[in-house]
Design a protein around this motif. Structure first.
Motif, PDB file in Angstrom:
ATOM      1  N   PHE A  18      40.702  -8.919 -20.257  1.00 34.25           N
ATOM      2  CA  PHE A  18      39.729  -9.668 -19.457  1.00 34.25           C
ATOM      3  C   PHE A  18      39.785  -9.351 -17.960  1.00 34.25           C
ATOM      4  O   PHE A  18      38.949  -9.839 -17.204  1.00 34.25           O
ATOM      5  CB  PHE A  18      39.946 -11.178 -19.649  1.00 34.25           C
ATOM      6  N   GLY A  19      40.782  -8.586 -17.555  1.00 32.43           N
ATOM      7  CA  GLY A  19      40.923  -8.256 -16.142  1.00 32.43           C
ATOM      8  C   GLY A  19      41.991  -9.089 -15.471  1.00 32.43           C
ATOM      9  O   GLY A  19      42.096 -10.301 -15.704  1.00 32.43           O
ATOM     10  N   ALA A  20      42.779  -8.452 -14.633  1.00 34.47           N
ATOM     11  CA  ALA A  20      43.912  -9.134 -13.992  1.00 34.47           C
ATOM     12  C   ALA A  20      43.444 -10.175 -12.982  1.00 34.47           C
ATOM     13  O   ALA A  20      44.122 -11.184 -12.776  1.00 34.47           O
ATOM     14  CB  ALA A  20      44.817  -8.104 -13.308  1.00 34.47           C
ATOM     15  N   ARG A  21      42.292  -9.973 -12.358  1.00 36.98           N
ATOM     16  CA  ARG A  21      41.806 -10.916 -11.358  1.00 36.98           C
ATOM     17  C   ARG A  21      41.598 -12.305 -11.970  1.00 36.98           C
ATOM     18  O   ARG A  21      42.035 -13.322 -11.422  1.00 36.98           O
ATOM     19  CB  ARG A  21      40.512 -10.415 -10.732  1.00 36.98           C
ATOM     20  N   LEU A  22      40.921 -12.347 -13.120  1.00 35.31           N
ATOM     21  CA  LEU A  22      40.627 -13.631 -13.762  1.00 35.31           C
ATOM     22  C   LEU A  22      41.906 -14.340 -14.180  1.00 35.31           C
ATOM     23  O   LEU A  22      42.073 -15.541 -13.930  1.00 35.31           O
ATOM     24  CB  LEU A  22      39.728 -13.412 -14.980  1.00 35.31           C
ATOM     25  N   ILE A  23      42.822 -13.619 -14.807  1.00 33.11           N
ATOM     26  CA  ILE A  23      44.057 -14.241 -15.306  1.00 33.11           C
ATOM     27  C   ILE A  23      44.920 -14.718 -14.139  1.00 33.11           C
ATOM     28  O   ILE A  23      45.532 -15.794 -14.197  1.00 33.11           O
ATOM     29  CB  ILE A  23      44.840 -13.261 -16.194  1.00 33.11           C
ATOM     30  N   THR A  24      44.957 -13.952 -13.059  1.00 32.32           N
ATOM     31  CA  THR A  24      45.740 -14.357 -11.893  1.00 32.32           C
ATOM     32  C   THR A  24      45.160 -15.619 -11.258  1.00 32.32           C
ATOM     33  O   THR A  24      45.905 -16.519 -10.842  1.00 32.32           O
ATOM     34  CB  THR A  24      45.787 -13.224 -10.854  1.00 32.32           C
TER      35      THR A  24
ATOM     36  N   VAL B 173      49.713  -9.957 -12.453  1.00 31.43           N
ATOM     37  CA  VAL B 173      49.829  -9.256 -11.167  1.00 31.43           C
ATOM     38  C   VAL B 173      50.363  -7.848 -11.385  1.00 31.43           C
ATOM     39  O   VAL B 173      49.851  -6.876 -10.810  1.00 31.43           O
ATOM     40  CB  VAL B 173      50.731 -10.038 -10.187  1.00 31.43           C
ATOM     41  N   PHE B 174      51.377  -7.710 -12.242  1.00 25.65           N
ATOM     42  CA  PHE B 174      51.909  -6.346 -12.432  1.00 25.65           C
ATOM     43  C   PHE B 174      51.056  -5.509 -13.353  1.00 25.65           C
ATOM     44  O   PHE B 174      51.145  -4.277 -13.330  1.00 25.65           O
ATOM     45  CB  PHE B 174      53.379  -6.388 -12.867  1.00 25.65           C
TER      46      PHE B 174
ATOM     47  N   ALA C 130      46.521 -18.879  -2.842  1.00 25.68           N
ATOM     48  CA  ALA C 130      46.605 -17.701  -3.712  1.00 25.68           C
ATOM     49  C   ALA C 130      45.391 -17.608  -4.633  1.00 25.68           C
ATOM     50  O   ALA C 130      44.878 -16.510  -4.899  1.00 25.68           O
ATOM     51  CB  ALA C 130      47.893 -17.751  -4.529  1.00 25.68           C
ATOM     52  N   THR C 131      44.927 -18.742  -5.127  1.00 30.22           N
ATOM     53  CA  THR C 131      43.740 -18.749  -5.982  1.00 30.22           C
ATOM     54  C   THR C 131      42.522 -18.243  -5.231  1.00 30.22           C
ATOM     55  O   THR C 131      41.769 -17.386  -5.719  1.00 30.22           O
ATOM     56  CB  THR C 131      43.463 -20.172  -6.508  1.00 30.22           C
ATOM     57  N   LEU C 132      42.308 -18.769  -4.026  1.00 31.54           N
ATOM     58  CA  LEU C 132      41.164 -18.359  -3.219  1.00 31.54           C
ATOM     59  C   LEU C 132      41.260 -16.877  -2.840  1.00 31.54           C
ATOM     60  O   LEU C 132      40.252 -16.153  -2.855  1.00 31.54           O
ATOM     61  CB  LEU C 132      41.082 -19.231  -1.962  1.00 31.54           C
ATOM     62  N   PHE C 133      42.473 -16.429  -2.510  1.00 31.15           N
ATOM     63  CA  PHE C 133      42.659 -15.023  -2.141  1.00 31.15           C
ATOM     64  C   PHE C 133      42.368 -14.112  -3.329  1.00 31.15           C
ATOM     65  O   PHE C 133      41.760 -13.052  -3.178  1.00 31.15           O
ATOM     66  CB  PHE C 133      44.085 -14.807  -1.643  1.00 31.15           C
ATOM     67  N   THR C 134      42.794 -14.516  -4.518  1.00 33.67           N
ATOM     68  CA  THR C 134      42.544 -13.726  -5.720  1.00 33.67           C
ATOM     69  C   THR C 134      41.042 -13.562  -5.971  1.00 33.67           C
ATOM     70  O   THR C 134      40.562 -12.476  -6.306  1.00 33.67           O
ATOM     71  CB  THR C 134      43.193 -14.392  -6.943  1.00 33.67           C
TER      72      THR C 134
ATOM     73  N   PHE D 292      38.425 -14.159  -3.779  1.00 35.58           N
ATOM     74  CA  PHE D 292      37.544 -13.727  -2.692  1.00 35.58           C
ATOM     75  C   PHE D 292      38.181 -12.766  -1.691  1.00 35.58           C
ATOM     76  O   PHE D 292      37.461 -12.157  -0.889  1.00 35.58           O
ATOM     77  CB  PHE D 292      37.036 -14.957  -1.914  1.00 35.58           C
ATOM     78  N   GLY D 293      39.502 -12.618  -1.716  1.00 37.02           N
ATOM     79  CA  GLY D 293      40.176 -11.850  -0.672  1.00 37.02           C
ATOM     80  C   GLY D 293      40.478 -10.410  -1.021  1.00 37.02           C
ATOM     81  O   GLY D 293      40.879  -9.633  -0.156  1.00 37.02           O
ATOM     82  N   ILE D 294      40.276 -10.030  -2.287  1.00 37.66           N
ATOM     83  CA  ILE D 294      40.587  -8.663  -2.716  1.00 37.66           C
ATOM     84  C   ILE D 294      39.303  -7.991  -3.181  1.00 37.66           C
ATOM     85  O   ILE D 294      38.618  -8.501  -4.069  1.00 37.66           O
ATOM     86  CB  ILE D 294      41.625  -8.661  -3.855  1.00 37.66           C
ATOM     87  N   LYS D 295      38.974  -6.862  -2.584  1.00 33.48           N
ATOM     88  CA  LYS D 295      37.748  -6.162  -2.925  1.00 33.48           C
ATOM     89  C   LYS D 295      37.805  -5.619  -4.347  1.00 33.48           C
ATOM     90  O   LYS D 295      38.857  -5.189  -4.822  1.00 33.48           O
ATOM     91  CB  LYS D 295      37.523  -4.996  -1.952  1.00 33.48           C
ATOM     92  N   HIS D 296      36.667  -5.638  -5.011  1.00 31.84           N
ATOM     93  CA  HIS D 296      36.568  -4.988  -6.315  1.00 31.84           C
ATOM     94  C   HIS D 296      36.623  -3.477  -6.117  1.00 31.84           C
ATOM     95  O   HIS D 296      36.003  -2.931  -5.205  1.00 31.84           O
ATOM     96  CB  HIS D 296      35.254  -5.364  -7.004  1.00 31.84           C
TER      97      HIS D 296
END
Length: 405
Positions: free
Chosen positions: A279-285, A327-328, A387-391, A393-397
């Motif tokens: 499902f992608g690391a972004r969603l799970i994180t 994350v890893f 950390a939730t908000l950064f995950t 909105f803070g990391i570019k696709h």
């Protein structure tokens, strides 16, 4: 490290090396967490303040965190087949020194021994690039998740260390762990093999680390790993003290519940890796960090024993375990393979440091009159929300295989 994707890999060797690396990681994490489960004993025997106790419990995390930066870079050059046995054997003298300090009720010796015991915690930065090289990108979430389950060594330590002390004696317990480290080191030396896809990177260590530090993914994942894995480390080391202060558990009862917390996180970590593959690391994180924020709010209310409090701690562990795996998985897919060890070392160090400071904060802000850790838990909530908000909105696709440098 470099990876030649076309190089064939023997599946039996692939599985064997993943299992051996996980076993080595497990026993090294047991050694790394030797002091925490006995923190209440040390505090009682030496009449330690809350601050002195929290420093003693947290000190192994410091070297185990910062040391990952160097061991990750060295793994790029020497490979896991050499680095695992070296680190396991290097931990043995300090396990025995902990035994001496505790036997003499000498706080200074314990602090020094605990500081260098952090060597055992650096094995994480060896194992991640080691298992990555054995697996294709599509299965690296699974591989790093399985290896990461070796953090269950903290659960084994929490459950068995106090019982070993009761069954065999304090000094004998540490001798048993020292022997186990030596045996596993020998097994790794005889049977562990680096992947045929791996080759030694002989670039100078400092420029290599500087290059890894310049990658945005390194610091982005470092922050998220500090929140997820750092939270797990902090809880698994300080939870026996927390349960004693808040719920008045004795050493063994607190150790049993801490082991349950660690087991829940251990099971969740490979699940986080597998779910990230799908499902992608972004969603799970994001789910991990958001869930931890909710359970920390619940924890502030001091839910009653046994079921409400137990459910709260287990869910906290599950969310932190999911995040550690996701994350890893993110790192494994996006970090350049030739810098895998260096990136892993820096991110792993950030995760370890994320576990170093919370016990100090918890000890410094503990309200003994109300048996409350409200301030420390509130800071945890704030960190998890950020950390939730950064995950989200803070990391570019990024496009697959493309990395901003």
């Amino acid at each position: 490290m470099t990876t030649a994707v076309q190089t064939p890999v023997d599946r039996r060797q692939q599985s064997l090396n993943l299992v051996l690396a996980t076993v080595a990681f497990t026993i090294s994490f047991w050694a790394w967490n030797l002091i925490g489960p006995l923190g209440v004993r040390y505090a009682t025997d030496m009449d330690l303040s809350a601050t002195a106790k929290s420093v003693l419990v947290a000190i192994p995390i410091l070297v185990g965190s910062l040391g990952r930066i160097l061991t990750g870079a060295l793994t790029d050059r020497f490979g896991g087949r050499i680095m695992f046995p070296v680190l396991l054997l290097a931990s043995v003298p300090f396990v025995l020194l902990v035994a001496l300090g505790g036997h003499l009720d000498n706080y200074t010796i314990l602090l020094v021994a605990g500081f260098f015991l952090g060597i055992a915690g650096t094995s994480f930065a060896v194992g991640i690039p080691f298992v990555q090289a054995w697996y294709d990108k599509s299965r690296r979430g699974f591989a790093t998740g399985i290896f990461g389950a070796g953090m269950g060594g903290t659960a084994l330590s929490a459950f068995f260390t106090p019982r070993f002390v009761e069954w065999f004696g304090y000094v004998a317990t540490h001798i048993i762990i020292a022997v186990a480290l030596t045996v596993v080191a020998a097994i790794c030396w005889m049977f562990l093999r680096d992947s045929p896809r791996w080759s030694s990177n002989h670039d100078a260590v400092v420029p290599k680390l500087v290059g890894a530090a310049k990658l945005p993914i390194t610091w982005q994942m470092g922050f998220l790993y500090a929140a997820a894995f750092g939270g797990f480390v902090a809880f698994s080391t300080y939870l026996p003290t927390y349960l004693k202060d808040v719920y008045d558990f004795d050493l063994q009862a607190a150790g049993t519940r801490t082991a349950g917390f660690a087991i829940a996180a251990v099971i969740a970590r490979p699940v986080g890796g597998v779910l990230s593959d799908r499902f992608g690391a972004r969603l799970i994180t994001a789910i991990s960090c958001g869930g931890a924020a909710v359970t920390a709010v619940w924890m502030i209310t001091q839910p009653p024993l046994e079921f409400p409090a137990g459910l709260d701690f287990v869910l906290t562990a599950v969310f932190m375990g999911l995040g550690s795996g996701s994350v890893f998985s993110w790192v494994a897919k996006e970090a350049p393979q030739e810098r895998a060890g260096s990136v892993t070392g820096i991110v792993g160090a950030a995760g370890g440091l994320g576990g170093f400071f919370p016990p100090l904060v918890m000890g410094a802000t503990y309200d003994s009159a109300d048996h409350s850790y409200t301030i420390g838990l509130t800071l945890l909530v704030i960190t998890a929300v950020l950390a939730t908000l950064f995950t989200l909105f803070g990391i570019k696709h990024r496009e697959p295989g493309k990395l901003t440098r």
